[in-house]
Structure formats: structure tokens, C-alpha cells
Design an enzyme around this catalytic site. Sequence first.
Site, PDB file in Angstrom:
ATOM      1  N   ASN A   1       2.220   6.243 -10.109  1.00  0.00           N
ATOM      2  CA  ASN A   1       0.981   6.145 -10.873  1.00  0.00           C
ATOM      3  C   ASN A   1      -0.217   5.756 -10.019  1.00  0.00           C
ATOM      4  O   ASN A   1      -1.365   5.988 -10.418  1.00  0.00           O
ATOM      5  CB  ASN A   1       1.166   5.104 -11.987  1.00  0.00           C
TER       6      ASN A   1
ATOM      7  N   TYR B   1     -10.667  13.971  -5.935  1.00  0.00           N
ATOM      8  CA  TYR B   1      -9.726  13.621  -7.001  1.00  0.00           C
ATOM      9  C   TYR B   1      -9.013  14.860  -7.526  1.00  0.00           C
ATOM     10  O   TYR B   1      -7.789  14.875  -7.686  1.00  0.00           O
ATOM     11  CB  TYR B   1     -10.463  12.905  -8.134  1.00  0.00           C
TER      12      TYR B   1
ATOM     13  N   SER C   1      -3.037  14.787 -13.812  1.00  0.00           N
ATOM     14  CA  SER C   1      -4.260  14.702 -14.607  1.00  0.00           C
ATOM     15  C   SER C   1      -4.643  16.090 -15.093  1.00  0.00           C
ATOM     16  O   SER C   1      -4.189  17.103 -14.554  1.00  0.00           O
ATOM     17  CB  SER C   1      -5.385  14.135 -13.726  1.00  0.00           C
TER      18      SER C   1
ATOM     19  N   LYS D   1      -4.943  15.635  -7.189  1.00  0.00           N
ATOM     20  CA  LYS D   1      -4.077  15.767  -8.356  1.00  0.00           C
ATOM     21  C   LYS D   1      -3.429  17.152  -8.431  1.00  0.00           C
ATOM     22  O   LYS D   1      -2.275  17.283  -8.853  1.00  0.00           O
ATOM     23  CB  LYS D   1      -4.865  15.471  -9.634  1.00  0.00           C
TER      24      LYS D   1
ATOM     25  N   ASP E   1       0.864  -1.174   0.000  1.00  0.00           N
ATOM     26  CA  ASP E   1       0.000   0.000   0.000  1.00  0.00           C
ATOM     27  C   ASP E   1       0.905   1.231   0.000  1.00  0.00           C
ATOM     28  O   ASP E   1       1.773   1.374   0.866  1.00  0.00           O
ATOM     29  CB  ASP E   1      -0.867  -0.027   1.266  1.00  0.00           C
ATOM     30  N   VAL E   2       0.710   2.131  -0.960  1.00  0.00           N
ATOM     31  CA  VAL E   2       1.599   3.292  -1.065  1.00  0.00           C
ATOM     32  C   VAL E   2       1.431   4.271   0.085  1.00  0.00           C
ATOM     33  O   VAL E   2       2.246   5.190   0.233  1.00  0.00           O
ATOM     34  CB  VAL E   2       1.412   4.037  -2.410  1.00  0.00           C
TER      35      VAL E   2
END
Length: 292
Positions: free
Chosen positions: A89, A153, A140, A157, A62-63
Amino acid sequence: MGDSPLAERTIVVTGAARGLGAALARELARRGARLALIGHEKTQLEAVATDLPTRALAIEADVTDESALEEAAAQIRRQLGPPSAVVANAGIAQGGPFTATDMASWQRVIDVNLTGSALTAHTFLPDLIQTAGYYLQVASLAAFGAAPMMSAYCASKAGAEAFAHALRAEVAPHGVAVGVAYVNWTDTDMVRDADQHAVLRELRAHMPLPARRMYPADVVAQWLVQAVERRRTAVYAPAWLRVAHVFRAALPPLVLRRSRRLLPRLQAEQTFSPTGSLGAGGRADDTARQER
């Protein structure tokens, strides 16, 4: 592709079990790189690694778990050597009205997309300094073209973009290059799942024609891997996003104007509700958290 500067180099890709991450792994391996694939879904990661033409490790981690990343890094150094490039990513998304959103779920998007990227960079920077390597932050269009119903989100980003800019200036004296990938709609589980929710599908459908188009993951991966080869500070996937980036200050007023007209009509036709985690990768993250 044996003449690629990536040949015989160790490269780390997070979120590599499916979608863009898996496509990046395939494209990097095609250019001769050794791959370390990090993410949830160990079986899926192993399947991707097995299909690659070069040596690859599949590591379930898990990052957002610093100790798990440190263990992964130690394994990579032992078995593949110090990484020359890292592609951050890994990412998840959810949609829906902010007022109805569970804030723990909202925070998780920030944790994975922003904090997870920072932990990834922090873990592997000693290797990148040793190899004078390259770190690519996958961002993104949402980093500068924020949309309604996607607040977590978009915030994550935008934060990841700012983090990469700050990191670039800090590590440049060490010979490390840092790039940001601005990616538009890509044909992944996450985006296909978003299209199953009427309000998100309608919002995308009412974007200007170039911005609503979806691109195959393998094509996007080619663009990003070329950026890794050339150590680009920015890569636009597709290239027209460069123009949108130049005029980014004009985007929020345009989004506001369109939303004022579109959202009331959509609300009259349907009930807006939170989507939950989007795509198989998002659901795998939910499962992994429940099991911890």
C-alpha cells in the site's frame, strides 16, 4: 469476525502509519489477523498498532531499502510467523507541470510506488510461497485513467499494475494469488493536501460525477479486505470502476479533449507550479531521505 479466513494469520501492510494503510490495519485486525505494519513515522505506526485488538508489530522501514525490508521480514517471521498475505500500500504523490518538475522528486515517486512494491513482493514471496498466500498491489484509477499534472503518480501506478499482472502469472504455479486494487479518490492526507492546490482541485472537480467523489478510508479498507479474504485478482473501490476498466482504451482521448479546454483557462487564472510531496506521508518520506 472470528470466522474470517484471515483470523490468526500474519498479514503485512506497508504504508500503514496513516490513511488507507492504517484503515486496512484496523479492518484486518477486526477480522482476527496479526499485523505487521511497515512504514515511516515510527511513533505513528506504534500508535496504530497499540489501538488494534490483535497482536501487531510496528516496524520503521523504507520500502525502497532492500536491506531494511529483509530485516523487517526476519523480525516478522520470528515474532508473528510467516505472512499469509502482503498488502503493498505504501505510496507517495506530487503534482504540477512536468516541464517544471524536479526530476529527482519525480523519480522518487516511481521508486516508492513501483520499485518499492516490487521490493516488498520480492522480500516476502518466500513466505507467501510457503503459506500459499496472497499479495495485493494497491494501484489506482490513475493506472488506466492518467491525468495531467500527475505524470509521476500515474506512471508509477500503471507500472505497479503491470508488475502485478506479470507476477501473478509467474507465481500461480506456487499457489500464490496476486490481486490489484483499483482505488478512486480516498479521504486521506495525500488527497486532502492535493485539494489545497487549485489546479489539482479544479481538475478533480471537472471529472465526471462518479469519478470526482471522495470515499472514506474505512469504507475503501473494507472493500480491499474483502478482496484479501477472497483472494481476488482485482478489486474495484468503488465497484463502478469495473465498468471504467472495461472501457479504459476510451479514457485517454476523453482526458485529452477535456484538458485541451480546461488547462488553458486555468493557466490564464493562476500560475501552475510543482506541489512538492503531498500529504503527511509524503513529507515523512522527504524527512526520512534527508536523514539517511
